[in-house]
Design a protein around this motif. Structure first.
Motif, PDB file in Angstrom:
ATOM      1  N   THR A  67       8.338 -15.561  -7.289  1.00  0.00           N
ATOM      2  CA  THR A  67       7.219 -16.711  -7.002  1.00  0.00           C
ATOM      3  C   THR A  67       7.987 -17.506  -5.733  1.00  0.00           C
ATOM      4  OG1 THR A  67       8.537 -18.234  -8.396  1.00  0.00           O
ATOM      5  CG2 THR A  67       6.599 -17.035  -9.168  1.00  0.00           C
ATOM      6  N   GLU A  68       9.129 -17.327  -5.482  1.00  0.00           N
ATOM      7  CA  GLU A  68       9.859 -17.992  -4.298  1.00  0.00           C
ATOM      8  C   GLU A  68       9.667 -17.059  -3.026  1.00  0.00           C
ATOM      9  OE1 GLU A  68      13.923 -19.242  -4.989  1.00  0.00           O
ATOM     10  OE2 GLU A  68      13.403 -19.284  -7.030  1.00  0.00           O
ATOM     11  N   TYR A  69       9.403 -16.104  -3.046  1.00  0.00           N
ATOM     12  CA  TYR A  69       9.046 -15.230  -2.044  1.00  0.00           C
ATOM     13  C   TYR A  69       7.961 -14.308  -1.655  1.00  0.00           C
ATOM     14  CZ  TYR A  69      10.971 -11.537  -4.918  1.00  0.00           C
ATOM     15  OH  TYR A  69      11.038 -10.533  -6.118  1.00  0.00           O
ATOM     16  N   THR A  70       6.726 -15.015  -2.364  1.00  0.00           N
ATOM     17  CA  THR A  70       5.548 -14.605  -2.130  1.00  0.00           C
ATOM     18  C   THR A  70       4.783 -15.514  -1.488  1.00  0.00           C
ATOM     19  OG1 THR A  70       5.004 -15.141  -4.390  1.00  0.00           O
ATOM     20  CG2 THR A  70       5.524 -12.874  -4.274  1.00  0.00           C
ATOM     21  N   VAL A  71       3.751 -15.261  -0.655  1.00  0.00           N
ATOM     22  CA  VAL A  71       3.052 -15.953   0.169  1.00  0.00           C
ATOM     23  C   VAL A  71       1.607 -15.548  -0.205  1.00  0.00           C
ATOM     24  CG1 VAL A  71       4.607 -16.538   1.923  1.00  0.00           C
ATOM     25  CG2 VAL A  71       3.082 -14.632   1.977  1.00  0.00           C
ATOM     26  N   PRO A  72       0.572 -16.478   0.063  1.00  0.00           N
ATOM     27  CA  PRO A  72      -1.008 -16.260  -0.083  1.00  0.00           C
ATOM     28  C   PRO A  72      -1.365 -15.337   1.038  1.00  0.00           C
ATOM     29  CG  PRO A  72      -0.576 -18.847  -0.338  1.00  0.00           C
ATOM     30  CD  PRO A  72       0.663 -17.985   0.169  1.00  0.00           C
ATOM     31  N   GLN A  73      -2.389 -14.296   0.488  1.00  0.00           N
ATOM     32  CA  GLN A  73      -2.816 -13.532   1.876  1.00  0.00           C
ATOM     33  C   GLN A  73      -4.173 -13.520   1.449  1.00  0.00           C
ATOM     34  OE1 GLN A  73      -1.372 -12.430   4.282  1.00  0.00           O
ATOM     35  NE2 GLN A  73       0.673 -12.541   3.928  1.00  0.00           N
ATOM     36  N   LYS A  74      -5.090 -12.768   2.417  1.00  0.00           N
ATOM     37  CA  LYS A  74      -6.473 -12.481   2.444  1.00  0.00           C
ATOM     38  C   LYS A  74      -6.611 -11.208   2.913  1.00  0.00           C
ATOM     39  CE  LYS A  74     -10.989 -14.446   3.987  1.00  0.00           C
ATOM     40  NZ  LYS A  74     -11.586 -15.552   4.573  1.00  0.00           N
TER      41      LYS A  74
ATOM     42  N   ASP B  23     -11.825  -6.355  11.394  1.00  0.00           N
ATOM     43  CA  ASP B  23     -12.039  -7.572  10.375  1.00  0.00           C
ATOM     44  C   ASP B  23     -11.940  -6.821   8.906  1.00  0.00           C
ATOM     45  OD1 ASP B  23     -12.779  -9.177  12.467  1.00  0.00           O
ATOM     46  OD2 ASP B  23     -14.769  -8.682  12.276  1.00  0.00           O
ATOM     47  N   VAL B  24     -11.677  -5.644   8.853  1.00  0.00           N
ATOM     48  CA  VAL B  24     -11.434  -5.122   7.380  1.00  0.00           C
ATOM     49  C   VAL B  24      -9.795  -4.747   7.431  1.00  0.00           C
ATOM     50  CG1 VAL B  24     -12.038  -3.369   5.894  1.00  0.00           C
ATOM     51  CG2 VAL B  24     -13.952  -4.498   7.309  1.00  0.00           C
ATOM     52  N   GLY B  25      -9.281  -5.117   5.926  1.00  0.00           N
ATOM     53  CA  GLY B  25      -8.050  -4.464   5.948  1.00  0.00           C
ATOM     54  C   GLY B  25      -7.707  -3.210   5.426  1.00  0.00           C
TER      55      GLY B  25
ATOM     56  N   GLU C  92      -1.394 -12.833  -3.762  1.00  0.00           N
ATOM     57  CA  GLU C  92       0.009 -13.246  -3.381  1.00  0.00           C
ATOM     58  C   GLU C  92       0.787 -11.901  -3.090  1.00  0.00           C
ATOM     59  OE1 GLU C  92       1.511 -16.187  -3.319  1.00  0.00           O
ATOM     60  OE2 GLU C  92      -0.538 -17.189  -3.848  1.00  0.00           O
ATOM     61  N   ALA C  93       1.436 -12.011  -1.965  1.00  0.00           N
ATOM     62  CA  ALA C  93       2.049 -10.928  -1.375  1.00  0.00           C
ATOM     63  C   ALA C  93       3.424 -11.155  -1.148  1.00  0.00           C
ATOM     64  CB  ALA C  93       1.424 -10.107   0.008  1.00  0.00           C
ATOM     65  N   VAL C  94       4.394 -10.178  -1.427  1.00  0.00           N
ATOM     66  CA  VAL C  94       5.705 -10.462  -0.992  1.00  0.00           C
ATOM     67  C   VAL C  94       6.037 -10.682   0.724  1.00  0.00           C
ATOM     68  CG1 VAL C  94       8.236  -9.503  -1.123  1.00  0.00           C
ATOM     69  CG2 VAL C  94       6.750  -9.355  -3.073  1.00  0.00           C
ATOM     70  N   ASP C  95       6.962 -11.643   0.756  1.00  0.00           N
ATOM     71  CA  ASP C  95       7.447 -11.834   2.438  1.00  0.00           C
ATOM     72  C   ASP C  95       8.672 -11.340   2.550  1.00  0.00           C
ATOM     73  OD1 ASP C  95       8.610 -13.221   4.453  1.00  0.00           O
ATOM     74  OD2 ASP C  95       6.668 -13.942   4.795  1.00  0.00           O
TER      75      ASP C  95
END
Length: 996
Positions: free
Chosen positions: A50-57, A138-140, A562-565
């Motif tokens: 949880t300390e190295y994940t960040v929100p992604q879209k 626009d699409v990932g 949530e994705a790993v940074d």
């Protein structure tokens, strides 16, 4: 065609390819909290994820299209799938907003001109179409599922034992060419006509892992690939599991087709298996290998569910009342539709006596006139589409209750376990005339329109909600049965127990709600414990794509996850590594290994100063040599130690030590050992030390030959395993001294004077044959003859009452008591050394050594030497000739005399002089020994006893030496082996028996 083909790209340990046979990684209950291993580091880092994940879209576009194996369809893929073109606003209830793209709709090419200019060499979408749904960069994640990229109705294609890769490559290239620069293919799978491909944006692709693709065939015989599914699982950002299923289910409207579609879907769920899934700690997870273990699943393709309970002709007419308005008066398709509608109206009027038909035709005629009236009066009055009986929305709402898929979901026969679909605001996607926007099948079959092509999706939350509902229903059913068992028929008797359960309606779900998916994004707790959200933005068909009889459709989802940074993870990794290092240094076991130095009898060190491990120095055949090492616990905690399996190459024997090395600790091993260890372990308390004896003993003849020929060496590395500590590697080395044992007669007769040790490489054949027979056989047989004579003489001079050794053990000196002391072992070592140095055997004995002890040592050495001969005294080739001669004699009416038989044997042996001479040495020695022993018994026994003794000696010597002197084929069966054994003994008896 394989029914299940998997392609895996997953991190983690190597796995076996047999399904269901994956390696396990059991935990060890006695392991401490901190262990010196890479896995513990990864696990500790993973626990702080949880300390190295960040929100992604990310936007995910899922597209599906049955291209009907038609050429030119690939020209349209970029237009509708990537650019979002080909959507008809007027034939879709979906609102696309008032942005610039929607404002440019008036400039879009009209339908008539679009159909007129259709070509297989160019895209068929209308000109000036700027696209109404998101696309491009626009699409990932672009996920495309195609059906019928080849003609699956062809038996040749359906039964082909392999996939034709060319169509898949063509489609993959078409998608790649249409995508913006930098998009990367991350997954691909084909099964006959089914094709699934996934492309990711440049920033998304590096975050995708654990890719696994598979296919399941459900077509012909329930196994072939003309129907079935191709599936892919990926992990996004090391946190979120996604599964994509592209399928083509059974077709047809006849009886049984619906059940077959349901069966196909169930088989896909049952038989789909992915490769093992590994978490961020590199550990294999207990789930993730089948559909249902993911966080988000998307099921799409040509599901082939039809409209049921309504005539297909009526559906065609009802829908074409809407599609004809796409055309201007006088255009080809408009005339065709008007003509068909007019024919239908006349037929309906002629059958007005049928009340149901009249009512239906009147309602359809009313709908048509209402549509025309509505079209001409829009300027004066705008009705709410939901309340307008002539609107497209009302028409679609009236058809959807007849949709088989929704019916099967409600009846819990297929796709009922949490699967859902966005609102259907578009026309049925099947079946159209190729090249037409709105002309449904005008062929002779006039197939009824249906929503065959679908995109479903499910979240982990959806599946869990379904499972919770099932459990609640089962609990309610059980309580109801218990109440009835206890005679409680009226639930009102106990107001605390109120159940509304009707078995007749068991399994019915609420009706399909087209607005159920229009809510705000829902929160989903993933398998990794993160809280993701997904929202369906668009779900529509591309009505104005003309190149197939199916209309393509796509759905666009927005996924918050949530994705790993990588940078944050690297920082956490460094912190955890420092913490573990500190804990390890303080708490892990530590030992020191000390190699004891050995000296020979002259005081010289036997250990090479340049060798870091154990150097045994010179080693000879069958001469054990022992060195000692000390293992001391120099740590603060108890240390469990033991030698474990070492690393070996292809031609090395596995195990903790090579076959020529023996390991012995000075104490008993632990009763209990760690589950990961298969060898004995020993626990040392802090300050304790164990002495370990390492003994080199080269006795195996094949190894001796390999060492003589320098094909092998006495080098290895032992692995001392410190449980929960650092392994120690102990190199082992010994220098092999060439031996005369294990060689061939042909090699031995070429050795120079001075023996095998004189030549550096152990054999010198540069000068050809030097001896008539191996000098070793000559020295051994000669020495035995002399020593037996001396032993008999010495024993005769003793004034003792004990039995002579030849009386106590008939067959002496080749048969002796089984127990062998160290003194005899040393005597035999000296005899072998004398042979290898080409010295008289008498030099091997001290003056004090008795003749009996000497002869027994030499006799046993002779037996070992003859057994180790590579080709034997009588080689296999010579024996084949001898045996053939003996078999021929056995068949002859007149048996040869013993003398003639001996001459014939010698004649055959002379084909190899060295073997013949060696044989002569051996049998001459045996004859001499028999004479000496019988003569020694003459003074104490009767003539009959001496004759009996001679006979026993002849039988025993013949039996003993026939097995080691003669080489026979290894492939003999039991009967042949017994016959051959008798003939071998016969050969020896011919030369040592006195009565022959």
């Amino acid at each position: 065609m394989s029914s299940s083909i998997r392609s895996d790209v997953s991190p983690g340990p190597q796995i076996r390819e047999t399904p269901g046979a994956f390696p396990s990684t059991p935990g060890e209950p006695d392991s401490p909290a901190v262990v010196s291993s890479q896995s513990s580091l990864s696990q500790a880092v993973y626990e702080r994820r949880t300390e190295y994940t960040v929100p992604q879209k990310i936007r995910i576009k899922v597209g599906s299209w049955n291209v009907a194996a038609l050429s030119g369809t690939e020209k349209d893929i970029g237009s509708w799938f990537v650019d979002g073109k080909g959507i008809s606003e007027s034939l879709s209830v979906l609102s696309f907003g008032e942005d610039d793209k929607a404002a440019d709709a008036e400039d879009v090419e009209d339908v008539g001109h679009q159909e007129a200019r259709r070509s297989k060499k160019k895209p068929t979408v209308p000109l000036n179409d700027h696209g109404l749904v998101p696309g491009g960069d626009d699409v990932g994640l672009y996920v495309l599922g195609l059906q019928e990229i080849i003609d699956v109705s062809s038996a040749t294609e359906a039964l082909r034992p392999y996939n034709d890769p060319w169509p898949g490559r063509r489609w993959k290239q078409a998608v790649q060419d249409a995508l913006p620069d930098g998009y990367v293919k991350v997954a691909e799978q084909q099964l006959v006509g089914l094709f699934l491909v996934i492309f990711a944006a440049p920033k998304v692709a590096p975050t995708i892992s654990s890719v696994s693709t598979t296919s399941v065939g459900t077509g012909l015989m329930g196994y072939m690939g003309n129907k079935g599914a191709v599936t892919s699982r990926i992990v996004l950002g090391e946190t979120t599991r996604l599964v994509f299923i592209n399928c083509h289910l059974a077709a047809g409207v006849e009886s049984g087709s619906l059940d077959r579609r349901n069966w196909d879907a169930a088989q896909v769920l049952k038989r789909t298996r992915f490769g093992p899934l590994y978490n961020g700690a590199g550990e294999r997870e207990d789930s993730g290998e089948s559909i249902g273990d993911e966080d988000f699943a998307f099921w799409f393709g040509d599901l082939n569910y039809r409209l049921e309970g309504i005539p297909g002709d009526d559906v065609r007419r009802l829908l074409m009342l809407h599609t004809r308005n796409e055309y201007r008066q006088g255009q080809k398709s408009r005339r065709k539709i008007d003509m068909e509608l007019a024919v239908h109206d006349r037929l309906s009027h002629d059958h007005c006596t049928d009340t149901d038909s009249t009512s239906q035709a009147s309602s359809h005629s009313h709908a048509r006139s209402s549509t025309d009236t509505a079209a001409t009066s829009l300027a004066s009055e705008m009705l709410d589409p939901a309340s307008d009986p002539a609107s497209l929305q009302t028409t679609l709402a009236s058809l959807l209750p007849h949709d088989q898929l929704h019916q099967q979901m409600q009846k819990r026969k297929a796709f009922y376990d949490g699967w859902r679909e966005g609102p259907i605001d578009f026309l049925p996607t099947y079946k159209y005339d190729v090249g037409s926007v709105g002309m449904y099948d005008s062929s002779e079959k006039k197939r009824g329109p249906s929503w065959c092509d679908r995109i479903l999706y499910r979240t982990r939350r959806d599946k869990q909600a379904h499972e919770d509902r099932i459990r609640a229903e089962e609990a309610a059913k059980k309580r109801d049965q218990e109440m009835k068992f206890h005679g409680v028929d009226d639930s009102a008797i106990n107001e605390e127990v109120l159940f509304d359960y009707d078995p007749a309606n068991d399994g019915d779900d609420p009706g399909y709600d087209p607005d159920a998916d229009a809510e705000d994004p829902e929160e989903v707790t993933t398998a990794a414990g993160f809280h993701d959200k997904i929202n369906l933005e668009y779900y529509t068909s591309h009505q104005r794509v003309l190149s197939s009889d199916h209309k393509p459709l796509d759905a666009i989802f927005t996924l918050h996850y949530e994705a790993v940074d990588p940078d944050l993870k690297a920082k956490v990794h460094q912190e955890v590594a420092r913490e573990l290092d500190k804990a390890e240094n303080e708490g892990r076991p530590a030992v020191t290994v000390v190699v004891d130095h050995h000296h020979d009898h002259n005081g010289a060190s036997q250990t090479s100063p340049s060798h870091e491990g154990v150097d045994f120095g010179d080693v000879c055949f069958d001469s054990p040599k022992t060195h000692t090492i000390t293992i001391a616990n120099t740590g603060r905690v108890p240390a469990t130690v033991g030698f474990t399996d070492r690393i070996v190459v292809a031609d090395q024997a596995a195990g903790a030590a090579p076959p020529w090395l023996r390991i012995r600790f000075d104490r008993a091993s632990n009763r209990d050992r760690p589950p990961s260890e298969s060898h004995d372990v020993y626990t040392l308390e802090p300050g304790d030390a164990a002495n370990v004896e390492l003994t080199v003993h080269v006795k195996d003849i094949p190894l001796v030959r390999s060492l003589n020929e320098k094909k092998s060496t006495l080098d290895d590395v032992l692995v001392l395993r410190i449980h929960n500590g650092r392994d120690h590697f102990l190199p082992i080395h010994a220098t092999w001294l060439p031996s005369s044992f294990g060689r061939s007669v042909g090699n031995l007769v070429k050795l120079p004077e001075g023996g095998v040790r004189k030549s550096q490489d152990g054999h010198d054949e540069s000068h050809g044959v030097k001896w008539s027979a191996p000098r070793e056989i000559f020295r051994l047989t000669e020495s035995i003859e002399d020593l037996v004579e001396r032993a008999v003489a010495e024993f005769g001079m003793k004034a003792v009452a004990e039995k002579a050794p030849w009386e106590e053990k008939v067959g002496w000196p080749f048969i002796t008591p089984a127990d062998e002391g160290k003194e005899k072992q040393k005597l035999k070592e000296r005899v072998r050394e004398a042979l290898d140095h080409d010295q008289p055997i008498s030099n091997a004995f001290s003056v004090e050594t008795a003749a009996i002890e000497r002869v027994e040592a030499v006799a046993e050495t002779l037996l070992t030497f003859l057994t180790a001969l590579e080709d034997g005294v009588i080689s296999e080739r010579l024996w084949n000739d001898l045996e053939a001669h003996m078999v021929e004699n056995g068949k002859s009416k007149k048996s040869p005399s013993p003398e003639e038989e001996r001459l014939r044997i010698l004649d055959i042996l002379t084909m190899s002089p060295a073997h013949s001479t060696s044989f002569t040495f051996v049998v001459s020695m045996l004859v001499k020994l028999i004479q000496e022993i019988v003569a020694a018994a003459a003074t104490t026994t009767e003539d009959a006893s001496r004759a009996s003794l001679r006979k026993k000696l002849e039988e025993i010597y013949a039996s003993t030496f026939s097995d080691i002197v003669i080489r026979t084929p290894l492939s003999l069966n039991g009967k042949e082996r017994r016959a051959s054994l008798g003939r071998r003994r016969r050969v020896l008896e011919m030369f040592i028996r006195a009565d022959l």
